[in-house]
Design a protein around this motif. Structure first.
Motif, mmCIF file in Angstrom:
data_model
loop_
_atom_site.group_PDB
_atom_site.id
_atom_site.type_symbol
_atom_site.label_atom_id
_atom_site.label_comp_id
_atom_site.label_asym_id
_atom_site.label_seq_id
_atom_site.Cartn_x
_atom_site.Cartn_y
_atom_site.Cartn_z
ATOM 1 N N ASP A 62 0.798 -1.232 0.000
ATOM 2 C CA ASP A 62 0.000 0.000 0.000
ATOM 3 C C ASP A 62 0.827 1.276 0.000
ATOM 4 O O ASP A 62 0.261 2.363 -0.078
ATOM 5 N N VAL A 63 2.151 1.165 0.123
ATOM 6 C CA VAL A 63 2.995 2.360 0.248
ATOM 7 C C VAL A 63 4.226 2.259 -0.649
ATOM 8 O O VAL A 63 4.574 1.185 -1.122
ATOM 9 N N LYS A 64 4.882 3.405 -0.821
ATOM 10 C CA LYS A 64 6.109 3.444 -1.613
ATOM 11 C C LYS A 64 7.246 2.722 -0.893
ATOM 12 O O LYS A 64 7.964 1.907 -1.472
ATOM 13 N N GLU A 65 7.398 3.054 0.381
ATOM 14 C CA GLU A 65 8.504 2.495 1.166
ATOM 15 C C GLU A 65 8.084 2.376 2.618
ATOM 16 O O GLU A 65 7.422 3.257 3.157
ATOM 17 N N ALA A 84 11.906 -11.662 2.885
ATOM 18 C CA ALA A 84 12.671 -12.311 1.812
ATOM 19 C C ALA A 84 11.861 -13.456 1.191
ATOM 20 O O ALA A 84 11.802 -13.591 -0.033
ATOM 21 N N ALA A 85 11.219 -14.262 2.025
ATOM 22 C CA ALA A 85 10.433 -15.389 1.529
ATOM 23 C C ALA A 85 9.249 -14.931 0.682
ATOM 24 O O ALA A 85 8.854 -15.616 -0.264
ATOM 25 N N GLN A 86 8.706 -13.749 0.999
ATOM 26 C CA GLN A 86 7.563 -13.216 0.261
ATOM 27 C C GLN A 86 7.987 -12.321 -0.904
ATOM 28 O O GLN A 86 7.142 -11.824 -1.645
ATOM 29 N N GLY A 87 9.297 -12.096 -1.059
ATOM 30 C CA GLY A 87 9.792 -11.273 -2.156
ATOM 31 C C GLY A 87 9.423 -9.802 -2.029
ATOM 32 O O GLY A 87 9.245 -9.119 -3.033
ATOM 33 N N ILE A 88 9.317 -9.309 -0.817
ATOM 34 C CA ILE A 88 8.933 -7.916 -0.579
ATOM 35 C C ILE A 88 10.194 -7.045 -0.654
ATOM 36 O O ILE A 88 11.123 -7.220 0.127
ATOM 37 N N ALA A 89 10.209 -6.103 -1.585
ATOM 38 C CA ALA A 89 11.411 -5.307 -1.839
ATOM 39 C C ALA A 89 11.342 -3.880 -1.291
ATOM 40 O O ALA A 89 12.366 -3.223 -1.187
ATOM 41 N N ASN A 90 10.161 -3.397 -0.924
ATOM 42 C CA ASN A 90 10.046 -1.995 -0.486
ATOM 43 C C ASN A 90 10.055 -1.834 1.034
ATOM 44 O O ASN A 90 9.647 -0.804 1.552
ATOM 45 N N VAL A 91 10.532 -2.841 1.743
ATOM 46 C CA VAL A 91 10.580 -2.801 3.205
ATOM 47 C C VAL A 91 12.020 -2.941 3.680
ATOM 48 O O VAL A 91 12.744 -3.830 3.232
#
Length: 142
Positions: A62-65, A84-91
């Motif tokens: 829901d957000v940019k970063e 990492a397991a969910q492939g989340i790159a903006n956190v």
């Protein structure tokens, strides 16, 4: 001797999702839904006391970063593993507190999931200052 807050949460991290995460699942879902109302895709957000990232990772689309911070190394380690397991790159998840100079740029919004009871009893909505920027939040969980 009583453990420090960091020591307490480091120990709890191993079972937090299985114990408290399950027990408070509905509260976490309501918290996430409530906070979504205040977020925009262009926001940079700081989640204070992010723990294992239950709310942090749920809000990441829901957000940019989104930066999650916690005093517990173990909570952060588990949150990083889930991201990492969910492939989340903006956190970005780091072990620190609100007084860390590395948070100098300041987010657009801060998520604080555990407001002080005294502020509620006085009928006030809590506000915080981070690096000279006043932050007020409108979403609470009790």
């Amino acid at each position: 001797m009583r453990p420090t807050a960091k020591e307490f949460w480091d120990r709890r991290a191993a079972v937090y999702d299985a114990d408290a995460g399950v027990f408070y699942r509905e509260a976490y879902e309501k918290t996430t839904a409530c906070m979504r109302k205040y977020l925009k895709p262009t926001d940079t957000v700081l989640d204070f006391a992010c723990g294992t990232g239950i709310v942090t990772l749920s809000l990441s689309p829901d957000v940019k970063e989104l930066r999650g911070i916690d005093i517990s190394d173990e909570m952060i380690r588990r949150a990083q593993g889930k991201a990492a397991a969910q492939g989340i790159a903006n956190v970005l998840l780091t072990q620190t507190d609100l007084f860390d100079a590395a948070i100098s740029a300041g987010p657009d919004k801060i998520i604080v999931k555990r407001p002080l009871k005294s502020e509620f009893l006085a009928g006030r909505k809590p506000s915080y200052t981070l690096n000279g920027k006043a932050i007020r939040y409108d979403c609470y969980t009790l």
